[in-house]
Motif scaffolding. Structure first.
Motif, mmCIF file in Angstrom:
data_model
loop_
_atom_site.group_PDB
_atom_site.id
_atom_site.type_symbol
_atom_site.label_atom_id
_atom_site.label_comp_id
_atom_site.label_asym_id
_atom_site.label_seq_id
_atom_site.Cartn_x
_atom_site.Cartn_y
_atom_site.Cartn_z
ATOM 1 N N LEU A 194 0.826 -1.204 0.000
ATOM 2 C CA LEU A 194 0.000 0.000 0.000
ATOM 3 C C LEU A 194 0.862 1.256 0.000
ATOM 4 O O LEU A 194 0.606 2.206 -0.768
ATOM 5 N N VAL A 195 1.902 1.278 0.830
ATOM 6 C CA VAL A 195 2.783 2.450 0.895
ATOM 7 C C VAL A 195 3.498 2.658 -0.438
ATOM 8 O O VAL A 195 3.575 3.784 -0.955
ATOM 9 N N LEU A 196 4.012 1.579 -1.041
ATOM 10 C CA LEU A 196 4.734 1.711 -2.303
ATOM 11 C C LEU A 196 3.807 2.116 -3.437
ATOM 12 O O LEU A 196 4.196 2.914 -4.308
ATOM 13 N N ALA A 197 2.581 1.583 -3.452
ATOM 14 C CA ALA A 197 1.639 1.963 -4.504
ATOM 15 C C ALA A 197 1.267 3.436 -4.399
ATOM 16 O O ALA A 197 1.231 4.156 -5.409
ATOM 17 N N VAL A 198 0.989 3.902 -3.187
ATOM 18 C CA VAL A 198 0.664 5.322 -3.001
ATOM 19 C C VAL A 198 1.860 6.200 -3.359
ATOM 20 O O VAL A 198 1.710 7.258 -3.993
ATOM 21 N N ALA A 199 3.061 5.768 -2.983
ATOM 22 C CA ALA A 199 4.269 6.538 -3.313
ATOM 23 C C ALA A 199 4.486 6.591 -4.821
ATOM 24 O O ALA A 199 4.890 7.632 -5.368
ATOM 25 N N PHE A 200 4.227 5.484 -5.506
ATOM 26 C CA PHE A 200 4.366 5.456 -6.969
ATOM 27 C C PHE A 200 3.387 6.435 -7.612
ATOM 28 O O PHE A 200 3.747 7.182 -8.529
ATOM 29 N N ILE A 201 2.137 6.447 -7.139
ATOM 30 C CA ILE A 201 1.136 7.341 -7.712
ATOM 31 C C ILE A 201 1.481 8.799 -7.427
ATOM 32 O O ILE A 201 1.354 9.675 -8.304
ATOM 33 N N LEU A 202 1.954 9.090 -6.211
ATOM 34 C CA LEU A 202 2.356 10.456 -5.884
ATOM 35 C C LEU A 202 3.561 10.893 -6.710
ATOM 36 O O LEU A 202 3.655 12.055 -7.129
ATOM 37 N N THR A 203 4.491 9.981 -6.942
ATOM 38 C CA THR A 203 5.645 10.306 -7.781
ATOM 39 C C THR A 203 5.199 10.672 -9.185
ATOM 40 O O THR A 203 5.689 11.649 -9.776
ATOM 41 N N ASN A 204 4.263 9.906 -9.726
ATOM 42 C CA ASN A 204 3.724 10.231 -11.051
ATOM 43 C C ASN A 204 3.078 11.606 -11.066
ATOM 44 O O ASN A 204 3.228 12.376 -12.017
ATOM 45 N N ALA A 205 2.319 11.906 -10.015
ATOM 46 C CA ALA A 205 1.600 13.180 -9.976
ATOM 47 C C ALA A 205 2.560 14.371 -9.857
ATOM 48 O O ALA A 205 2.273 15.453 -10.381
ATOM 49 N N SER B 123 -0.298 5.338 -13.203
ATOM 50 C CA SER B 123 -0.895 5.278 -11.868
ATOM 51 C C SER B 123 -2.003 4.239 -11.807
ATOM 52 O O SER B 123 -2.141 3.512 -10.807
ATOM 53 N N VAL B 124 -2.807 4.143 -12.869
ATOM 54 C CA VAL B 124 -3.867 3.143 -12.902
ATOM 55 C C VAL B 124 -3.281 1.736 -12.881
ATOM 56 O O VAL B 124 -3.812 0.831 -12.213
ATOM 57 N N GLN B 125 -2.172 1.527 -13.568
ATOM 58 C CA GLN B 125 -1.520 0.208 -13.539
ATOM 59 C C GLN B 125 -1.069 -0.155 -12.129
ATOM 60 O O GLN B 125 -1.229 -1.298 -11.683
ATOM 61 N N ALA B 126 -0.515 0.815 -11.405
ATOM 62 C CA ALA B 126 -0.087 0.544 -10.027
ATOM 63 C C ALA B 126 -1.277 0.181 -9.144
ATOM 64 O O ALA B 126 -1.195 -0.734 -8.318
ATOM 65 N N ALA B 127 -2.397 0.885 -9.321
ATOM 66 C CA ALA B 127 -3.592 0.579 -8.531
ATOM 67 C C ALA B 127 -4.137 -0.802 -8.861
ATOM 68 O O ALA B 127 -4.596 -1.530 -7.975
ATOM 69 N N ILE B 128 -4.081 -1.189 -10.140
ATOM 70 C CA ILE B 128 -4.573 -2.512 -10.541
ATOM 71 C C ILE B 128 -3.706 -3.609 -9.946
ATOM 72 O O ILE B 128 -4.217 -4.625 -9.441
ATOM 73 N N VAL B 129 -2.388 -3.438 -9.978
ATOM 74 C CA VAL B 129 -1.497 -4.444 -9.393
ATOM 75 C C VAL B 129 -1.749 -4.574 -7.893
ATOM 76 O O VAL B 129 -1.791 -5.685 -7.340
ATOM 77 N N LEU B 130 -1.946 -3.453 -7.217
ATOM 78 C CA LEU B 130 -2.227 -3.493 -5.784
ATOM 79 C C LEU B 130 -3.526 -4.234 -5.493
ATOM 80 O O LEU B 130 -3.581 -5.097 -4.613
ATOM 81 N N ALA B 131 -4.587 -3.910 -6.231
ATOM 82 C CA ALA B 131 -5.892 -4.535 -5.977
ATOM 83 C C ALA B 131 -5.903 -6.005 -6.379
ATOM 84 O O ALA B 131 -6.598 -6.815 -5.747
ATOM 85 N N ALA B 132 -5.147 -6.367 -7.432
ATOM 86 C CA ALA B 132 -5.167 -7.742 -7.911
ATOM 87 C C ALA B 132 -4.261 -8.658 -7.098
ATOM 88 O O ALA B 132 -4.423 -9.879 -7.135
ATOM 89 N N SER B 133 -3.314 -8.091 -6.361
ATOM 90 C CA SER B 133 -2.390 -8.914 -5.582
ATOM 91 C C SER B 133 -2.671 -8.869 -4.081
ATOM 92 O O SER B 133 -1.973 -9.537 -3.317
ATOM 93 N N THR B 134 -3.678 -8.094 -3.661
ATOM 94 C CA THR B 134 -4.008 -7.958 -2.244
ATOM 95 C C THR B 134 -5.515 -8.036 -2.073
ATOM 96 O O THR B 134 -6.248 -7.302 -2.745
ATOM 97 N N SER B 135 -5.975 -8.922 -1.223
ATOM 98 C CA SER B 135 -7.415 -9.012 -0.975
ATOM 99 C C SER B 135 -7.897 -7.753 -0.277
ATOM 100 O O SER B 135 -7.140 -7.090 0.448
ATOM 101 N N PHE B 136 -9.169 -7.436 -0.493
ATOM 102 C CA PHE B 136 -9.689 -6.185 0.063
ATOM 103 C C PHE B 136 -9.675 -6.172 1.595
ATOM 104 O O PHE B 136 -9.341 -5.136 2.187
#
Length: 268
Positions: free
Chosen positions: A25-36, A123-136
């Motif tokens: 979760l931390v790495l995905a959020v950091a990746f999205i913030l880096t993109n932004a 950013s959408v790819q990072a969110a998809i990887v996070l959601a597909a590799s981690t149960s809700f």
């Protein structure tokens, strides 16, 4: 294991799936913030971030094609920034005449449009990887462990739960409609009336769906309250983060900070 079509989680035995949900979760959020935060036109950094996220997709055993296919659903939304091509001043690429108006497309506007599109896609790819590799449920526990406000986590959890309730009620309505609908033996004949009649029936079904889903959600909530629900879902605490996972976190954050620093030094 049965996977609902609404649930993006895909169970695999990969290093990304085994990674602690807090780290992911931390790495995905950091990746999205880096993109932004990246400046516009930093094309080499975009390529490096694309290579990074594709490497994660390969390690996750989800398949690059799966993630790219899911991320393509978000591409039509970049049309919202299409007017930037014609509203940002700069070097004129071409002009269009629409009635009494003449609009000019600029090179700077095209650069900003392409930059926003690429950054959103990554950013959408990072969110998809996070959601597909981690149960809700694991994501919710990770949010609580990272001190995300309790109310926000509860809203996320209930929203996720009632999405399935809504789909379940819609499936019941569709089955009931099919059971009460007749079909003609004549070739090419369609059941039902005119287009206006179909629209009226669809509107009635949408209203009925809302009422049934609302009533069912009220029953579910009362059942939760009777079992002690007070707005907080209690779970067992997550185990401590292993040293190897700390290394992954530090390395990932270091790479993202390096990319961001390089982008601002060269293109900032």
């Amino acid at each position: 294991m049965h996977v609902h079509f609404l649930d993006p989680y895909r169970p695999r035995n990969s290093p990304i799936h085994r990674l602690d949900p807090r780290i992911k979760l931390v790495l995905a959020v950091a990746f999205i913030l880096t993109n932004a935060l990246l400046p516009f036109g930093a094309w080499p950094i975009y390529i490096l971030l694309l290579a990074l996220i594709v490497s994660v997709e390969v390690l996750s055993d989800l398949g690059v094609s799966y993630v790219l296919k899911r991320s393509s659903l978000a591409l039509p939304f970049v049309l919202a920034v299409l007017p930037l091509i014609f509203t940002i001043p700069g070097v004129t690429l071409f002009s269009l005449t629409i009635g009494p108006w003449e609009i000019h497309a600029s090179l700077q506007g095209l650069e900003r449009f392409m930059s926003i599109s690429i950054k959103s896609w990554l950013s959408v790819q990072a969110a998809i990887v996070l959601a597909a590799s981690t149960s809700f449920p694991d994501l919710l526990v990770a949010m609580r462990a990272l001190h995300v406000p309790q109310l926000l986590v509860s809203v996320f959890g209930l929203m996720w739960r009632y999405m399935f309730v809504l789909v379940d009620e819609a499936s019941r309505l569709l089955r009931a409609r099919s059971a009460r609908s007749g079909k003609s033996d004549q070739p090419g004949a369609k059941p039902g009336g005119s287009l206006l009649w179909r629209a009226k029936v669809t509107g009635g079904m949408a209203g009925s769906l809302f009422l049934r889903a609302f009533e069912r959600s009220d029953r579910i909530y009362m059942a939760m309250v009777s079992r002690g629900y007070d707005g907080d879902v209690r779970t067992l605490p997550l185990p401590g983060v292993q040293p190897t996972q700390w290394v992954v976190l530090v390395a990932g954050m270091g790479v993202l900070v390096a990319f961001l620093t390089l982008a601002f030094l060269v293109w900032g």
